[in-house]
Design an enzyme around this catalytic site. Structure first.
Site, PDB file in Angstrom:
ATOM      1  N   LYS A   1      -6.979  -2.188   4.104  1.00 54.22           N
ATOM      2  CA  LYS A   1      -5.562  -2.404   4.401  1.00 54.22           C
ATOM      3  C   LYS A   1      -5.041  -1.372   5.397  1.00 54.22           C
ATOM      4  O   LYS A   1      -4.332  -1.715   6.344  1.00 54.22           O
ATOM      5  CB  LYS A   1      -4.750  -2.330   3.111  1.00 54.22           C
ATOM      6  CG  LYS A   1      -3.235  -2.402   3.318  1.00 54.22           C
ATOM      7  CD  LYS A   1      -2.485  -2.138   2.038  1.00 54.22           C
ATOM      8  CE  LYS A   1      -2.314  -0.676   1.750  1.00 54.22           C
ATOM      9  NZ  LYS A   1      -1.114  -0.086   2.381  1.00 54.22           N
ATOM     10  N   ASN A   2      -5.407  -0.103   5.182  1.00 51.39           N
ATOM     11  CA  ASN A   2      -4.875   0.963   6.031  1.00 51.39           C
ATOM     12  C   ASN A   2      -5.391   0.892   7.464  1.00 51.39           C
ATOM     13  O   ASN A   2      -4.800   1.485   8.363  1.00 51.39           O
ATOM     14  CB  ASN A   2      -5.205   2.327   5.429  1.00 51.39           C
ATOM     15  CG  ASN A   2      -4.382   2.616   4.189  1.00 51.39           C
ATOM     16  OD1 ASN A   2      -3.358   1.979   3.943  1.00 51.39           O
ATOM     17  ND2 ASN A   2      -4.838   3.563   3.380  1.00 51.39           N
TER      18      ASN A   2
ATOM     19  N   ARG B   1       6.194   1.001   4.923  1.00 49.14           N
ATOM     20  CA  ARG B   1       6.319   2.108   5.873  1.00 49.14           C
ATOM     21  C   ARG B   1       5.453   1.907   7.116  1.00 49.14           C
ATOM     22  O   ARG B   1       5.764   2.430   8.179  1.00 49.14           O
ATOM     23  CB  ARG B   1       5.956   3.424   5.178  1.00 49.14           C
ATOM     24  CG  ARG B   1       6.975   3.874   4.147  1.00 49.14           C
ATOM     25  CD  ARG B   1       6.586   5.195   3.511  1.00 49.14           C
ATOM     26  NE  ARG B   1       7.520   5.567   2.459  1.00 49.14           N
ATOM     27  CZ  ARG B   1       8.517   6.417   2.609  1.00 49.14           C
ATOM     28  NH1 ARG B   1       8.719   6.989   3.776  1.00 49.14           N
ATOM     29  NH2 ARG B   1       9.321   6.708   1.613  1.00 49.14           N
TER      30      ARG B   1
ATOM     31  N   CYS C   1       6.255   2.651  -0.558  1.00 43.66           N
ATOM     32  CA  CYS C   1       6.122   3.277  -1.876  1.00 43.66           C
ATOM     33  C   CYS C   1       7.025   4.504  -1.991  1.00 43.66           C
ATOM     34  O   CYS C   1       7.178   5.266  -1.045  1.00 43.66           O
ATOM     35  CB  CYS C   1       4.679   3.699  -2.132  1.00 43.66           C
ATOM     36  SG  CYS C   1       3.538   2.324  -2.378  1.00 43.66           S
TER      37      CYS C   1
ATOM     38  N   ARG D   1       7.952  10.705   3.999  1.00 44.47           N
ATOM     39  CA  ARG D   1       6.880  10.638   4.997  1.00 44.47           C
ATOM     40  C   ARG D   1       7.568  10.562   6.349  1.00 44.47           C
ATOM     41  O   ARG D   1       7.755   9.494   6.902  1.00 44.47           O
ATOM     42  CB  ARG D   1       5.986   9.418   4.725  1.00 44.47           C
ATOM     43  CG  ARG D   1       5.104   9.623   3.528  1.00 44.47           C
ATOM     44  CD  ARG D   1       4.109   8.501   3.357  1.00 44.47           C
ATOM     45  NE  ARG D   1       4.647   7.444   2.519  1.00 44.47           N
ATOM     46  CZ  ARG D   1       3.928   6.394   2.105  1.00 44.47           C
ATOM     47  NH1 ARG D   1       2.674   6.263   2.449  1.00 44.47           N
ATOM     48  NH2 ARG D   1       4.468   5.470   1.346  1.00 44.47           N
TER      49      ARG D   1
ATOM     50  N   VAL E   1       8.941  10.502  10.151  1.00 44.37           N
ATOM     51  CA  VAL E   1       8.396   9.931  11.380  1.00 44.37           C
ATOM     52  C   VAL E   1       8.651  10.876  12.557  1.00 44.37           C
ATOM     53  O   VAL E   1       8.553  10.462  13.706  1.00 44.37           O
ATOM     54  CB  VAL E   1       9.022   8.543  11.648  1.00 44.37           C
ATOM     55  CG1 VAL E   1       8.620   7.571  10.553  1.00 44.37           C
ATOM     56  CG2 VAL E   1      10.546   8.645  11.757  1.00 44.37           C
ATOM     57  N   ASP E   2       8.969  12.129  12.239  1.00 48.45           N
ATOM     58  CA  ASP E   2       9.282  13.097  13.292  1.00 48.45           C
ATOM     59  C   ASP E   2       8.154  13.207  14.315  1.00 48.45           C
ATOM     60  O   ASP E   2       8.398  13.301  15.523  1.00 48.45           O
ATOM     61  CB  ASP E   2       9.545  14.476  12.683  1.00 48.45           C
ATOM     62  CG  ASP E   2      10.784  14.515  11.808  1.00 48.45           C
ATOM     63  OD1 ASP E   2      11.442  13.458  11.712  1.00 48.45           O
ATOM     64  OD2 ASP E   2      11.072  15.565  11.225  1.00 48.45           O
TER      65      ASP E   2
ATOM     66  N   ASP F   1      -4.903   8.907  -1.526  1.00 44.72           N
ATOM     67  CA  ASP F   1      -4.845   7.546  -2.078  1.00 44.72           C
ATOM     68  C   ASP F   1      -5.801   7.337  -3.248  1.00 44.72           C
ATOM     69  O   ASP F   1      -5.785   6.275  -3.873  1.00 44.72           O
ATOM     70  CB  ASP F   1      -5.147   6.511  -0.981  1.00 44.72           C
ATOM     71  CG  ASP F   1      -3.936   6.234  -0.102  1.00 44.72           C
ATOM     72  OD1 ASP F   1      -2.842   6.732  -0.424  1.00 44.72           O
ATOM     73  OD2 ASP F   1      -4.082   5.521   0.909  1.00 44.72           O
TER      74      ASP F   1
ATOM     75  N   ILE G   1      -0.494  16.446  -0.004  1.00 46.87           N
ATOM     76  CA  ILE G   1      -0.031  15.524   1.047  1.00 46.87           C
ATOM     77  C   ILE G   1       1.394  15.063   0.782  1.00 46.87           C
ATOM     78  O   ILE G   1       2.263  15.138   1.651  1.00 46.87           O
ATOM     79  CB  ILE G   1      -0.970  14.317   1.161  1.00 46.87           C
ATOM     80  CG1 ILE G   1      -2.424  14.770   1.330  1.00 46.87           C
ATOM     81  CG2 ILE G   1      -0.540  13.426   2.325  1.00 46.87           C
ATOM     82  CD1 ILE G   1      -2.697  15.580   2.573  1.00 46.87           C
TER      83      ILE G   1
ATOM     84  N   ARG H   1       0.201  -5.544  -2.897  1.00 42.19           N
ATOM     85  CA  ARG H   1       0.289  -5.045  -1.520  1.00 42.19           C
ATOM     86  C   ARG H   1      -1.053  -4.546  -1.008  1.00 42.19           C
ATOM     87  O   ARG H   1      -1.286  -4.533   0.198  1.00 42.19           O
ATOM     88  CB  ARG H   1       1.319  -3.923  -1.428  1.00 42.19           C
ATOM     89  CG  ARG H   1       2.771  -4.344  -1.615  1.00 42.19           C
ATOM     90  CD  ARG H   1       3.701  -3.155  -1.498  1.00 42.19           C
ATOM     91  NE  ARG H   1       3.353  -2.358  -0.348  1.00 42.19           N
ATOM     92  CZ  ARG H   1       3.279  -1.034  -0.343  1.00 42.19           C
ATOM     93  NH1 ARG H   1       3.527  -0.346  -1.446  1.00 42.19           N
ATOM     94  NH2 ARG H   1       2.954  -0.378   0.761  1.00 42.19           N
TER      95      ARG H   1
END
Length: 583
Positions: free
Chosen positions: A184-185, A256, A280, A285, A287-288, A470, A492, A562
């Site tokens: 998926k990732n 996301r 999630c 997390r 986005v900078d 994960d 993380i 998902r």
């Protein structure tokens, strides 16, 4: 109704189409199905709603007209069939309420994919049979030449009820074979890569039934991409034109990864407006890094009304950007953007995840010039344009790791198909130390519990090649039944222990101190009703249920949908007592 009157009416409809006609025309215009359709096209004494002379196909939309009109339509259909045309007739309501079903029927008749078959850069897949050229069976279904099976389209709309549950009765050993799905990732980012070219991108081993994949497909469809998610695990995407560079909140809030359209849109369309993402609830997390990196490449970006509003009127320019902290999504977004930037881009402290490499290999197949994949420094030399390609989605190492832990908990032996140890070394070490046997057998892994009690061990999540965040929740579940104690440190995300209270409801002994958790092994877990809080926590609770005494019910499994394909079917095939309870 006379013929002249109907002809006048047909000509009027060309300029005043119904809502159903406009909706269907948007889907089949401009050769988006691989052939050319015409609206209100004259054929002999008749006009047709949509006609494709190349394939001898006519499409008519009916709206429940009076008897005289219906009689005329039937005469027209008979005439066209006498001339060798296939006539498909749909109610207007079919088009408006079930567009995917209508398109499926049309494509079955066309005997082609929903994208142009003239993409010469698409090599054959599936053992040499070109997946864009299925054959037609006697009953008109589309079948795959290699195996004679029907190929269906998967709807991009996600309609799974959030009230569904999974019920598990624990205690069964797992024995059997489990096919590992595409990652998926990796798949989500590969789908976004289709925005970088106007040619078709074909992705094989695509986990087409996952909720996140369908959500991303829906977002790209909104942007203007023709999306086909096929039941033979092939996705075909074509962004022939960008209909809108806006990714709205209603679509982006669900996931996301939707932020990944920002770089490709800005690179090719020179503008993008993307809602700040959701997904999630496992912590912030930011986005900078995405924004700072794109600004370094010349983009003008504002955060306004919950949207990232970006533009680069003269295109992006190559730049050197150093990530303050390793970010795999940031690396992927900037890498995609840099493929079409003018000049050379250098990404320092870049992510090294296998999924980043998989995306980079796809971009190279599309004509990008990229060096340093798998290292902390990636160099991208911009090119004027990218072309279509065929690329395979890598196997899902997180899914494979989850099933490894299932065996560690329940005992037994399972064969995990299509997965290599190469990308799992940070996980297999701690698992083997805990008491699991893992060996490579060709393209598969054979995983078994060696019969000895599980032993507690410590892990700390880190960017690749460290232990994957994960897998943290699943590993913690295994530690609940280990001899002694284990320490889990999460570096993380700051809020990824929300599964701990649910595991404790099942009898686990876990103490949380900041970003660390001490897990002291107990003799047994007991079944309970629990609630999933995020994707990986969902899997952790399923794993606990497989080994718990009694019955476990996991609520809010829409998280699970998902990221895990057919989890119930795969575990059932190996002997688990598990079922999905529909709401």
């Amino acid at each position: 109704m006379t013929q002249n009157a109907t002809t006048k009416r047909a000509r009027a409809l060309r300029n005043n189409p119904t809502e159903a006609e406009k909706a269907l025309w948007w889907k089949i215009r401009a050769e988006q199905l691989g052939v050319k359709f015409r609206r209100q096209y004259p054929m002999g004494p008749y006009y047709t709603d949509f006609a494709c002379k190349e394939k001898n196909l006519v499409i008519e939309l009916d709206g429940g007209q009076h008897a005289e009109q219906v009689n005329y339509d039937e005469k027209r259909t008979a005439y066209l069939e006498e001339q060798g045309y296939t006539v498909l007739r749909f109610w207007n309501s079919d088009v408006l309420d079930n567009m995917e079903g209508v398109l499926t029927k049309i494509m079955n008749v066309l005997e082609t994919s929903p994208l142009p078959p003239d993409a010469s850069r698409l090599p054959p897949a599936n053992g040499g049979i070109h997946p864009l050229s299925p054959r037609k069976q006697g009953d008109g279904r589309v079948a795959d030449e290699g195996e004679g099976k029907t190929i269906e389209l998967i709807r991009t709309e996600v309609k799974t009820s959030g009230l569904d549950k999974i019920r598990i009765r624990g205690g069964n050993r797992l024995n059997g074979t489990i096919p590992i799905s595409g990652a998926k990732n990796a798949a989500l980012k590969l789908i976004c890569a289709s925005l970088l070219t106007d040619e078709p991108l074909q992705l094989t081993n695509m986990p087409v039934t996952l909720g996140d994949i369908r959500t991303m497909g829906g977002l790209l469809d909104h942007i203007g991409v023709t999306v086909a998610l096929r039941s033979d695990k092939v996705a075909i995407l074509r962004a022939k034109e960008i209909k809108t560079p806006v990714a709205p909140y209603d679509l982006v809030r669900k996931m996301r990864a939707s932020i990944m359209v920002l770089g490709p849109l800005l690179a090719r369309h020179h503008a993008a407006e993307v809602s700040l993402p959701g997904g999630c609830a496992i912590g912030t997390r930011p986005v900078d890094f995405h924004i700072e990196g794109l600004r370094a490449m010349g983009a003008e970006i504002l955060i306004e009304d919950g949207y990232i509003k970006a533009k680069a009127p003269n295109g992006l320019k190559g730049a050197h950007y150093t990530f303050p902290k390793v970010s795999h999504t940031g690396t992927e977004n900037l890498m995609m953007a840099a493929t079409l930037a003018e000049g050379t881009t250098l990404l320092s402290n870049a992510a090294r995840e296998p999924e980043v490499e998989n995306l980079g290999q796809c971009l190279i197949a599309m004509g990008a010039r990229i060096e340093g994949l798998g290292t902390p420094q990636i160099t991208i030399h911009g090119v004027p344009r990218l072309h279509g390609a065929t690329h395979e989605v890598m196997p899902d190492r997180i899914e494979a790791g989850s099933f490894m832990i299932a065996v560690a908990l329940t005992g037994g032996t399972i064969r995990l198909q299509n997965i290599a140890l190469t990308h799992l070394t940070s996980l297999t070490g701690p698992l083997e130390k805990a008491g699991l046997s893992i060996e490579q057998d060709g393209a598969d892994l054979i995983v078994s519990r060696n019969g000895k009690p599980l032993v507690g061990t410590d892990i700390m999540t880190e960017p690749y090649p460290g232990f994957p965040t994960d897998m943290q929740a699943q590993f913690m579940t295994m530690l609940t039944l280990c001899m002694g104690a284990g320490l889990v440190t999460e570096t993380i995300f700051e809020n990824r222990f929300m599964h701990v209270p649910e595991l404790c409801r099942m009898g686990a002994n876990i103490t949380v101190h900041g970003n660390s958790a001490i897990i002291r092994g107990v003799e047994a877990l007991r079944g309970a009703e629990v609630m999933a809080t995020d994707l990986r926590a969902s899997m952790a609770l399923v794993l606990a249920g497989l080994v718990a005494n009694g019955e476990t019910v996991v609520n809010r499994i829409y998280h699970l949908d998902r990221g895990y394909e057919d989890i119930v079917g795969k575990l059932t095939a190996c002997g688990a007592q598990i079922e999905r309870l529909k709401s």
